[in-house]
Design a protein around this motif. Sequence first.
Motif, short mmCIF file in Angstrom:
data_model
loop_
_atom_site.label_atom_id
_atom_site.label_comp_id
_atom_site.label_asym_id
_atom_site.label_seq_id
_atom_site.Cartn_x
_atom_site.Cartn_y
_atom_site.Cartn_z
N ARG A 147 -7.74 7.35 -2.77
CA ARG A 147 -6.88 7.59 -1.60
C ARG A 147 -6.87 9.08 -1.25
NH1 ARG A 147 -6.74 2.09 -1.62
NH2 ARG A 147 -5.35 1.27 -3.20
N GLU B 44 -14.62 -12.42 -0.46
CA GLU B 44 -14.07 -11.11 -0.80
C GLU B 44 -12.83 -11.31 -1.66
OE1 GLU B 44 -12.87 -8.45 2.53
OE2 GLU B 44 -11.17 -8.05 1.21
N LEU B 45 -12.84 -10.73 -2.85
CA LEU B 45 -11.71 -10.89 -3.77
C LEU B 45 -10.76 -9.71 -3.71
CD1 LEU B 45 -13.32 -12.21 -7.09
CD2 LEU B 45 -11.93 -13.48 -5.45
N GLN C 112 0.80 -1.23 0.00
CA GLN C 112 0.00 0.00 0.00
C GLN C 112 0.83 1.28 0.00
OE1 GLN C 112 -3.36 0.04 -0.28
NE2 GLN C 112 -3.30 2.27 -0.37
N GLU D 136 -2.75 -13.39 10.77
CA GLU D 136 -4.11 -13.67 11.23
C GLU D 136 -4.14 -15.06 11.86
OE1 GLU D 136 -5.75 -13.15 7.38
OE2 GLU D 136 -6.23 -11.05 7.69
N LEU E 214 -4.83 -17.35 4.34
CA LEU E 214 -3.49 -17.91 4.55
C LEU E 214 -2.64 -16.83 5.21
CD1 LEU E 214 -2.82 -19.76 1.17
CD2 LEU E 214 -3.28 -20.80 3.40
N SER F 199 -10.15 -5.32 -2.31
CA SER F 199 -10.57 -4.06 -1.68
C SER F 199 -9.80 -2.93 -2.34
CB SER F 199 -10.19 -3.99 -0.21
OG SER F 199 -10.60 -5.08 0.48
N LYS G 129 3.08 1.61 -3.20
CA LYS G 129 2.41 1.86 -4.49
C LYS G 129 1.83 3.27 -4.50
CE LYS G 129 -1.99 -0.60 -3.49
NZ LYS G 129 -3.05 -1.41 -4.04
N ARG H 11 0.17 -11.93 6.49
CA ARG H 11 -0.85 -11.54 7.47
C ARG H 11 -0.78 -12.49 8.65
NH1 ARG H 11 -4.88 -8.07 4.64
NH2 ARG H 11 -3.49 -7.06 3.16
P1 AMO Z 1 -7.10 -6.10 2.02
O1 AMO Z 1 -6.52 -6.23 3.36
O2 AMO Z 1 -8.60 -6.17 1.90
O3 AMO Z 1 -6.71 -4.71 1.35
O4 AMO Z 1 -6.47 -7.20 1.05
C1 AMO Z 1 -6.76 -7.23 -0.32
C2 AMO Z 1 -7.16 -8.61 -0.77
O5 AMO Z 1 -6.13 -9.53 -0.49
C3 AMO Z 1 -6.65 -10.79 -0.18
N1 AMO Z 1 -6.23 -11.18 1.16
C4 AMO Z 1 -5.99 -12.45 1.54
N2 AMO Z 1 -6.03 -13.61 0.87
C5 AMO Z 1 -5.75 -14.73 1.53
N3 AMO Z 1 -5.42 -14.77 2.84
C6 AMO Z 1 -5.33 -13.63 3.56
N4 AMO Z 1 -4.98 -13.68 4.85
C7 AMO Z 1 -5.65 -12.40 2.91
N5 AMO Z 1 -5.67 -11.11 3.30
C8 AMO Z 1 -6.04 -10.40 2.24
C9 AMO Z 1 -8.18 -10.65 -0.22
C10 AMO Z 1 -8.38 -9.18 -0.05
O6 AMO Z 1 -9.58 -8.73 -0.63
N6 AMO Z 1 -4.09 -2.25 0.85
C11 AMO Z 1 -5.42 -2.82 0.63
C12 AMO Z 1 -5.74 -2.92 -0.83
C13 AMO Z 1 -5.91 -1.58 -1.49
O7 AMO Z 1 -6.74 -0.78 -1.01
O8 AMO Z 1 -5.23 -1.34 -2.50
C14 AMO Z 1 -5.45 -4.19 1.28
O9 AMO Z 1 -4.45 -4.79 1.60
O10 AMO Z 1 -8.63 -11.10 -1.48
#
Ligand code: AMO
Length: 438
Positions: free
Chosen positions: A368, A361-362, A198, A222, A230, A364, A201, A220
């Motif tokens: 900006r 969710e694909l 983020q 998580e 993942l 976001s 870019k 992540r």
């Molecule tokens: P965000 O956190 O929603 O947005 O991530 C963008 C997309 O990345 C994928 N994603 C994942 N896929 C698999 N496992 C995960 N733990 C995981 N986390 C995220 C999802 C998600 O929609 N900086 C913003 C993007 C932007 O605004 O340009 C961002 O990171 O498909």
Amino acid sequence: MTIFDKCKRTHYSNEISPELEGETVKITGWVHEIRDLGGIVFVLIRDKNGITQLTAPSKKLSEEMMADVRAIRKETLVTITGTIQNSPKAPNGVEVIPSNIDVISVSKLPLPLDTTEKVDAEMDTRLDARFMDLRKHDVNAIFKIKSQMLHTARNYFYDNDFTEINTPKLVASATEGGTELFPITYFEKEAFLGQSPQLYKQTMMATGLDKVFEIGQIFRAEEHDTLRHLNEALSIDAEMCYHSQEDSMDVLEDLIKTILEDISAKCPQQLEELDHTLDIPSGKFPIVTYEEVLDIVNNNDVEMNYGEDLSRAAEKVLGETMGSYYFITDWPMSIKPFYVMPKEDDPEISTAFDLMYRDLELSSGSQRIHDYDLLYSQLEKKDLNPDSFEKYLEAFQYGMPPHSGWGMGADRLTMVITGAQNIRETVLFPRDRRRLTP
Ligand code: AMO
């Protein structure tokens, strides 16, 4: 003769057809299956493109040759020289009658995984023996489709005047929220694995490159163990100057449609292998606002209050209602990251959008904030320390153009285009709460 001369094939399995009857061919592959019926032995040889049947009738072949055929074991790599004979029941309508068998590389037994089993082994068993798992053509097909998807995405960006960038994955601060970071030791300092490109870019928007993209790993921390998350994922990120929220959504939609058309045209064999039909929407992706989402969800007996993110139950209800691809817009500012631009006519509502496929969710994205003062105050509002964003903020003090962008989960998109139900299927060596090897 070198080992490479020895195993140099004349044909891949899909190149052998009844027109070649009587010709001598040399095929190389792994032994897929052996059926010894006494007087005749059938051996299936598998290569990248399919399966060829080797037929060894004891009446026609020497005792020595029969002994060679009977000596080979499953998953051993062999090169067979033989004559093509038509056989309507065999794969591709032909069989090969062997005149020579070279064992190139022996497979240990027992196998970690049976490549012929009709019911898939447990996910963990498969991931532990991923190299063997990938020998199965349906598993292999997922990665061929993923590869084509990335190829198409790259082409799309290049064709549309984007510059490909590569940004650091060793970073000093959070971008999406502090709890999801993997801390690492960076000499005497603390650092983290990047959770999103983020900040970089966006910084590129101040350079004159105007439109950039990156395909790279995000990390992540998580804790949750789901079929969609993942700890290391592949992200397709785009950032564009002079693009509004809507322009940015159009690019994302256009990219997805280009990918779907390309996969449909270039990967029919892989889709068939997976028994998967692509869902290619004809019209524009529908848009629902966050307020509308609240109504849909609450009307379907799932509780959701204003200002809450979608729960799993809410995603499911929404997926059933909306189907296929759709955008969610008009999210409250309170649940979106600091860099998201508020709407001009209502500062409580954001320019953020999510792209969904059913309940998944694909992507976001958002317009900006390009105004330094507003960005600074948003950092403070989100309880983040502007000092740790000093270098990022600097780029906003020297004529930052208005811009927007998005990040899309490439593994998740692979799930959609291959029909995989578990994200682990779409990653060669997935990293999750329990798995760090192989
Ligand atoms: P965000 O956190 O929603 O947005 O991530 C963008 C997309 O990345 C994928 N994603 C994942 N896929 C698999 N496992 C995960 N733990 C995981 N986390 C995220 C999802 C998600 O929609 N900086 C913003 C993007 C932007 O605004 O340009 C961002 O990171 O498909």
